[in-house]
Design a protein around this motif. Structure first.
Motif, PDB file in Angstrom:
ATOM      1  N   GLU A  10       0.826  -1.209   0.000  1.00 33.74           N
ATOM      2  CA  GLU A  10       0.000   0.000   0.000  1.00 33.74           C
ATOM      3  C   GLU A  10       0.857   1.253   0.000  1.00 33.74           C
ATOM      4  OE1 GLU A  10      -4.025  -1.456   2.333  1.00 33.74           O
ATOM      5  OE2 GLU A  10      -2.205  -1.021   3.504  1.00 33.74           O
ATOM      6  N   LEU A  13       2.291   1.653  -3.538  1.00 36.22           N
ATOM      7  CA  LEU A  13       1.249   2.108  -4.454  1.00 36.22           C
ATOM      8  C   LEU A  13       0.877   3.559  -4.199  1.00 36.22           C
ATOM      9  CD1 LEU A  13      -1.057  -1.046  -4.563  1.00 36.22           C
ATOM     10  CD2 LEU A  13       0.522  -0.246  -6.327  1.00 36.22           C
ATOM     11  N   SER A  14       0.928   3.988  -2.950  1.00 35.57           N
ATOM     12  CA  SER A  14       0.621   5.391  -2.660  1.00 35.57           C
ATOM     13  C   SER A  14       1.669   6.316  -3.280  1.00 35.57           C
ATOM     14  CB  SER A  14       0.546   5.621  -1.146  1.00 35.57           C
ATOM     15  OG  SER A  14       1.827   5.572  -0.539  1.00 35.57           O
ATOM     16  N   LEU A  16       3.436   5.609  -6.100  1.00 34.37           N
ATOM     17  CA  LEU A  16       3.178   5.628  -7.537  1.00 34.37           C
ATOM     18  C   LEU A  16       1.925   6.430  -7.849  1.00 34.37           C
ATOM     19  CD1 LEU A  16       3.983   1.904  -8.445  1.00 34.37           C
ATOM     20  CD2 LEU A  16       5.460   3.916  -8.681  1.00 34.37           C
ATOM     21  N   GLY A  17       0.913   6.323  -6.973  1.00 32.18           N
ATOM     22  CA  GLY A  17      -0.329   7.044  -7.194  1.00 32.18           C
ATOM     23  C   GLY A  17      -0.212   8.538  -6.981  1.00 32.18           C
ATOM     24  N   ALA A  18       0.870   8.975  -6.362  1.00 33.36           N
ATOM     25  CA  ALA A  18       1.054  10.412  -6.148  1.00 33.36           C
ATOM     26  C   ALA A  18       1.386  11.139  -7.444  1.00 33.36           C
ATOM     27  CB  ALA A  18       2.168  10.643  -5.119  1.00 33.36           C
ATOM     28  N   SER A  20       0.798  12.230 -11.240  1.00 35.99           N
ATOM     29  CA  SER A  20      -0.389  12.487 -12.044  1.00 35.99           C
ATOM     30  C   SER A  20       0.006  13.413 -13.184  1.00 35.99           C
ATOM     31  CB  SER A  20      -1.473  13.143 -11.183  1.00 35.99           C
ATOM     32  OG  SER A  20      -1.095  14.469 -10.837  1.00 35.99           O
ATOM     33  N   GLN A  34       2.610  14.265  -0.100  1.00 41.06           N
ATOM     34  CA  GLN A  34       1.469  13.753  -0.851  1.00 41.06           C
ATOM     35  C   GLN A  34       0.980  12.408  -0.323  1.00 41.06           C
ATOM     36  OE1 GLN A  34      -0.393  15.054  -3.326  1.00 41.06           O
ATOM     37  NE2 GLN A  34       0.743  16.978  -3.289  1.00 41.06           N
ATOM     38  N   THR A  35       1.907  11.581   0.121  1.00 42.49           N
ATOM     39  CA  THR A  35       1.551  10.228   0.560  1.00 42.49           C
ATOM     40  C   THR A  35       1.295  10.127   2.057  1.00 42.49           C
ATOM     41  OG1 THR A  35       3.883   9.639   0.860  1.00 42.49           O
ATOM     42  CG2 THR A  35       2.891   9.204  -1.309  1.00 42.49           C
ATOM     43  N   ASP A 107     -12.983   3.877 -16.403  1.00 49.26           N
ATOM     44  CA  ASP A 107     -12.438   3.282 -15.183  1.00 49.26           C
ATOM     45  C   ASP A 107     -13.311   3.742 -14.027  1.00 49.26           C
ATOM     46  OD1 ASP A 107     -10.895   1.975 -13.351  1.00 49.26           O
ATOM     47  OD2 ASP A 107      -9.227   3.393 -13.411  1.00 49.26           O
ATOM     48  N   ARG A 132      -7.708  11.963 -16.108  1.00 53.10           N
ATOM     49  CA  ARG A 132      -8.992  11.378 -15.756  1.00 53.10           C
ATOM     50  C   ARG A 132     -10.025  12.495 -15.625  1.00 53.10           C
ATOM     51  NH1 ARG A 132      -9.041   6.215 -13.447  1.00 53.10           N
ATOM     52  NH2 ARG A 132      -6.978   5.233 -13.379  1.00 53.10           N
TER      53      ARG A 132
END
Length: 262
Positions: A10, A13-14, A16-18, A20, A34-35, A107, A132
């Motif tokens: 987790e 992934l947080s 990588l998800g930061a 955008s 950010q995370t 998605d 998105r």
């Protein structure tokens, strides 16, 4: 009883998800902020991700997405394969109009733009690859929602529906009627729903199982442009991509009707 601590997966992934479209390059401090990860933890995980190639670190100590992650992402069935099948048709559509051409996938209740050809003198649009956006407000999103699983449609219809302009579909009743009409006609016109000066003509793309896997659209000025002349070209482009993907329904005769979702 307190919530459990996030797992290592987790936390990774947080990180990588930061990243955008609006945050493609970040420092350690920015990633930590950010995370919500402690700087020491973020630094350790960033080092592992960089060694594997998921991230790259430049001479200034800034991080960006690495080629290894791009290579893995390209294996997604709705990624590289879809884009490769779609590009000849998107290029033809662009050459015929010199307007903005887009390809997107659904998605959840958002659309993700996976390809775009921008016309130099075309109307300005906000979209870019990797962006998105709420599906109900876009032509590609409406085209995809109209052919999505009923559960997904109901989730969209029950909202909430964010409004971007006075023309954005703002109620479940409006959206339900729009989706029914798009299913009937096979094409959606999103007129000023995201930006008042832009109008998009969109049609769904189907895969081998005759399920909508993407949507193609063209974006033109909302004023002074006869969008009706674009409907056959957009429908033909979507149909060509569907045929390239092996969709059985692509062999059927297209409906000649059109729909305007204002």
């Amino acid at each position: 009883m307190g919530s459990s601590r996030p797992s290592v997966t987790e936390r990774v992934l947080s990180i990588l998800g930061a990243f955008s479209p609006g945050r493609t390059v970040m420092s350690l401090a920015e990633i930590s902020r950010q995370t919500g990860l402690p700087a020491a933890t973020a630094h350790r995980l960033l080092g592992e991700l960089t060694r594997w190639g998921a991230l790259e670190r430049d001479d200034d100590g800034l991080y960006r997405v690495g080629l290894r992650l791009w290579e893995v992402g390209a294996l997604a069935p709705r990624g590289l394969g879809l884009r490769e099948a779609a590009m000849p048709f998107l290029e033809d559509l662009y050459e015929a109009t010199h307007e903005n051409v887009q390809l997107a996938v659904l998605d959840g209740l958002e659309v993700l733009y996976v390809e775009r050809i921008a016309g130099r003198d075309a109307v300005h649009v906000f979209t870019q690859i990797g962006l998105r956006f709420p599906a109900h407000a876009t032509g590609v999103g409406l085209a995809l929602l109209a052919h999505a699983h009923p559960d997904v449609q109901e989730r969209a219809i029950t909202g909430p529906l964010r409004r971007f302009t006075p023309k954005t579909l703002g109620s479940g009743g409006q959206l339900r009627r729009a989706l029914a009409e798009i299913r009937r006609t096979g094409v959606a016109i999103s007129d000023g729903q995201v930006e008042l000066h832009a109008l998009s003509v969109a049609a769904p793309v189907f895969g081998p199982a005759d399920i909508a896997v993407a949507a193609v659209s063209i974006v033109v000025p909302a004023d002074g442009f006869d969008w009706r002349v674009l409907v056959p070209a957009v429908r033909a482009s979507a149909r060509g991509i569907s045929r390239a993907l092996g969709a059985p329904r692509a062999l059927r005769s297209p409906d000649s009707a059109i729909h305007r979702s204002d």
